[in-house]
Enzyme design. Structure first.
Site, PDB file in Angstrom:
ATOM      1  N   THR A  29       0.801  -0.943  -0.100  1.00 56.32           N
ATOM      2  CA  THR A  29       0.053   0.008  -0.104  1.00 56.32           C
ATOM      3  C   THR A  29       0.835   1.328   0.128  1.00 56.32           C
ATOM      4  O   THR A  29       1.908   1.146   0.769  1.00 56.32           O
ATOM      5  CB  THR A  29      -0.960  -0.069   1.156  1.00 56.32           C
ATOM      6  N   GLY A  30       0.530   2.258  -0.790  1.00 59.01           N
ATOM      7  CA  GLY A  30       1.170   3.652  -0.557  1.00 59.01           C
ATOM      8  C   GLY A  30       1.206   4.161  -2.048  1.00 59.01           C
ATOM      9  O   GLY A  30       1.043   3.503  -3.068  1.00 59.01           O
ATOM     10  N   SER A  31       1.820   5.360  -2.003  1.00 59.70           N
ATOM     11  CA  SER A  31       1.633   6.040  -3.561  1.00 59.70           C
ATOM     12  C   SER A  31       2.868   5.287  -4.492  1.00 59.70           C
ATOM     13  O   SER A  31       2.616   5.289  -5.620  1.00 59.70           O
ATOM     14  CB  SER A  31       2.394   7.500  -3.037  1.00 59.70           C
ATOM     15  N   SER A  83       6.091  -0.830  -0.522  1.00 55.64           N
ATOM     16  CA  SER A  83       7.210   0.425  -0.004  1.00 55.64           C
ATOM     17  C   SER A  83       7.517   0.683   1.036  1.00 55.64           C
ATOM     18  O   SER A  83       7.171  -0.305   1.788  1.00 55.64           O
ATOM     19  CB  SER A  83       6.565   1.671  -0.798  1.00 55.64           C
ATOM     20  N   ALA A  84       8.170   1.542   1.594  1.00 53.21           N
ATOM     21  CA  ALA A  84       8.453   1.995   3.112  1.00 53.21           C
ATOM     22  C   ALA A  84       8.501   3.368   3.297  1.00 53.21           C
ATOM     23  O   ALA A  84       8.808   4.084   2.621  1.00 53.21           O
ATOM     24  CB  ALA A  84       9.656   1.180   3.468  1.00 53.21           C
ATOM     25  N   LYS A  95       7.161   1.165   8.305  1.00 55.03           N
ATOM     26  CA  LYS A  95       6.100   1.276   7.428  1.00 55.03           C
ATOM     27  C   LYS A  95       4.812   1.472   8.220  1.00 55.03           C
ATOM     28  O   LYS A  95       4.833   1.224   9.462  1.00 55.03           O
ATOM     29  CB  LYS A  95       6.082  -0.179   6.767  1.00 55.03           C
ATOM     30  N   GLU A 104       0.197  -5.613   5.847  1.00 55.23           N
ATOM     31  CA  GLU A 104       1.661  -5.698   5.493  1.00 55.23           C
ATOM     32  C   GLU A 104       2.452  -6.662   5.901  1.00 55.23           C
ATOM     33  O   GLU A 104       3.187  -7.313   5.415  1.00 55.23           O
ATOM     34  CB  GLU A 104       1.912  -4.142   5.217  1.00 55.23           C
TER      35      GLU A 104
END
Length: 222
Positions: A29-31, A83-84, A95, A104
């Site tokens: 999850t994330g941009s 991602s992180a 994260k 995650e």
């Protein structure tokens, strides 16, 4: 100068090189992961589908016609790509900025290989100097957990208005001196009421793809 969004897109597409045909992939999850999901749609006919770490990612995957799988129905999971917020040279991470840290962590633990995709602003020498450590907690335990985190040297702040996909609360812990990330992860996990902590030191990344102005830097854990 290459923009941060462009660097995120570059590592998202680079991650496709690690995906084998006819496999099921764990997706974070994330941009940065959003760019990876867009890239993944270009090879969706070559994969079986995806295990998603959040409702946000699931919604994006569904829109692109990528099949979703339940982790409980799988015998194994070849690869997890996420991602992180921060990653150090030992491949340890913070994260959970997006609030999906528990799922995650579960998918990362289940996967044979964990690939972290980030731009170089996320690479640090020491974890916790740039931002907080997210901790997911059972709502009724928020105050009790906060007191324990203060005893560990942290300054917890309630992430107001945020409810995780699991129905829990998030505490963002500032000012934590991280000298041994794995030990701190264990100590926070042992606090009653903690669901999970956004330290990924016991299950580190196996490979990191880091977008830089000079291209993609690849780090391996071994």
């Amino acid at each position: 100068m290459i923009s941060k969004d462009k660097l995120k897109k570059l590592v998202g597409w680079e991650a496709l090189k690690y995906i084998k045909s006819n496999t099921i992939i764990g997706v974070g999850t994330g941009s940065t992961v959003n760019y990876f999901i867009e890239a993944l749609s270009s090879i969706k006919q070559q994969i079986e589908g995806v295990v998603s770490s959040s409702q946000h990612s699931s919604n994006q995957l569904k829109k692109l016609g990528i099949p979703l799988y339940n982790l409980n129905n799988l015998n194994d999971l070849e690869i997890y790509i996420d991602s992180a917020d921060e990653i150090d040279l030992h491949m340890q991470m913070i994260k959970g900025g997006g609030g999906a840290l528990t799922k995650e962590k579960i998918i990362a633990f289940a996967a044979k290989k964990f690939i972290c995709i980030v731009d170089d602003s996320k690479q640090v020498n020491i974890l916790g100097r740039k931002g907080p450590i997210p901790v997911e907690v059972i709502p009724m335990a928020r105050s009790v957990v906060s007191k324990s985190l203060i005893c560990l040297g942290g300054l917890p702040e309630y992430r107001n208005g945020v409810i995780t996909d699991n129905g829990n609360s998030i505490l963002d812990v500032y000012n934590m001196n991280i000298t041994d990330a794995s030990l701190l992860e264990q100590r926070i996990n042992n606090i009653p009421g903690v669901v999970s902590v956004g330290l990924f030191a016991q299950r580190k990344a196996d490979i990191a793809l880091i977008g830089t102005q000079k291209g993609i830097k690849i780090l391996n854990s071994n």
